[in-house]
Design an enzyme around this catalytic site. Structure first.
Site, short mmCIF file in Angstrom:
data_model
loop_
_atom_site.label_atom_id
_atom_site.label_comp_id
_atom_site.label_asym_id
_atom_site.label_seq_id
_atom_site.Cartn_x
_atom_site.Cartn_y
_atom_site.Cartn_z
N LEU A 76 52.84 40.91 43.77
CA LEU A 76 53.38 40.11 42.66
C LEU A 76 52.38 39.08 42.13
O LEU A 76 52.74 38.20 41.36
CB LEU A 76 54.68 39.43 43.08
CG LEU A 76 55.77 40.40 43.55
CD1 LEU A 76 56.98 39.64 44.05
CD2 LEU A 76 56.14 41.39 42.47
N CYS A 77 51.14 39.22 42.52
CA CYS A 77 50.08 38.32 42.10
C CYS A 77 49.54 38.76 40.74
O CYS A 77 49.28 39.94 40.52
CB CYS A 77 48.98 38.36 43.15
SG CYS A 77 47.83 37.02 43.06
N HIS A 78 49.40 37.82 39.82
CA HIS A 78 48.88 38.14 38.49
C HIS A 78 47.38 38.46 38.56
O HIS A 78 46.65 37.79 39.28
CB HIS A 78 49.06 36.94 37.54
CG HIS A 78 50.48 36.63 37.24
ND1 HIS A 78 51.24 35.82 38.04
CD2 HIS A 78 51.28 37.03 36.22
CE1 HIS A 78 52.45 35.72 37.54
NE2 HIS A 78 52.51 36.44 36.43
N MET A 114 46.05 32.25 45.89
CA MET A 114 46.00 33.53 46.60
C MET A 114 44.59 34.11 46.59
O MET A 114 44.17 34.74 47.57
CB MET A 114 47.00 34.52 46.00
CG MET A 114 48.46 34.11 46.18
SD MET A 114 48.90 33.63 47.87
CE MET A 114 48.50 35.12 48.78
N GLU A 115 43.86 33.90 45.52
CA GLU A 115 42.49 34.39 45.45
C GLU A 115 41.60 33.67 46.47
O GLU A 115 40.77 34.31 47.14
CB GLU A 115 41.94 34.22 44.03
CG GLU A 115 42.53 35.20 43.03
CD GLU A 115 43.99 34.93 42.63
OE1 GLU A 115 44.61 35.84 42.05
OE2 GLU A 115 44.51 33.83 42.90
N ASP A 129 34.71 43.18 61.39
CA ASP A 129 34.30 44.58 61.24
C ASP A 129 32.85 44.79 61.65
O ASP A 129 32.52 45.74 62.35
CB ASP A 129 34.53 45.05 59.81
CG ASP A 129 34.12 46.49 59.61
OD1 ASP A 129 34.60 47.36 60.37
OD2 ASP A 129 33.31 46.76 58.70
#
Length: 158
Positions: A76-78, A114-115, A129
């Site tokens: 739901l992130c733009h 969020m970014e 990793d």
């Protein structure tokens, strides 16, 4: 703190928030994450003797790329037109860890928290990793928003 979830509509269904009527403002967010490891693993990273190459450079690029792809990962992130993404990595030998910080900026109608969080998280995952062949019990922790500026909710700082 708000008393409502913005991504749940009146019917209780998940939805993308409509930002059409929101004002365009300068927005900025900073986040951090840590990855703890054995002193020997950290020394390999710091000395550049890791067989996969420059771990910090790879993690930095991965974090930047992740910030740009956040809307592909978080449903739901733009999608945003980021104007700046910065990822910094700091070896902290006294604590046997790496501190990752991220900064995201834009002029837009919705925030970049969020970014910034995604950038820090993916940089930490990339370190894991690249180093998992040497050590599998590394711990990624304390991923959090440090600061946000702009928008209706104003300034937040830890």
């Amino acid at each position: 703190m708000s008393s409502e979830f913005t991504h749940i509509n009146a019917d209780g269904n998940a939805h993308m928030v409509d930002v059409t009527e929101k004002a365009v403002t300068e927005r900025e967010a900073r986040a951090e994450a840590f990855i703890e490891m054995a002193p020997e693993t950290l020394e390999m990273i710091m000395s550049g003797s890791h067989h996969k190459g420059d771990v910090f450079a790879t993690a930095r690029i991965a974090g930047i790329q992740a910030a740009k792809k956040t809307s592909d990962l978080i449903p739901l992130c733009h999608p945003l037109m980021l104007t700046k993404v910065e990822v910094d990595l700091e070896a902290q030998p006294a604590h046997h860890r790496v501190r990752i910080t991220s900064l995201c900026k834009l002029s837009g109608k919705t925030g970049v928290e969020m970014e910034a969080l995604t950038a820090a998280s993916v940089a930490a995952l990339t370190i894991y990793d690249m180093c998992k062949a040497v050590q599998k019990d590394m711990v990624i922790s304390q991923t959090r928003l440090l600061e946000k500026r702009g928008g209706k909710s104003g300034h937040f700082k830890v």
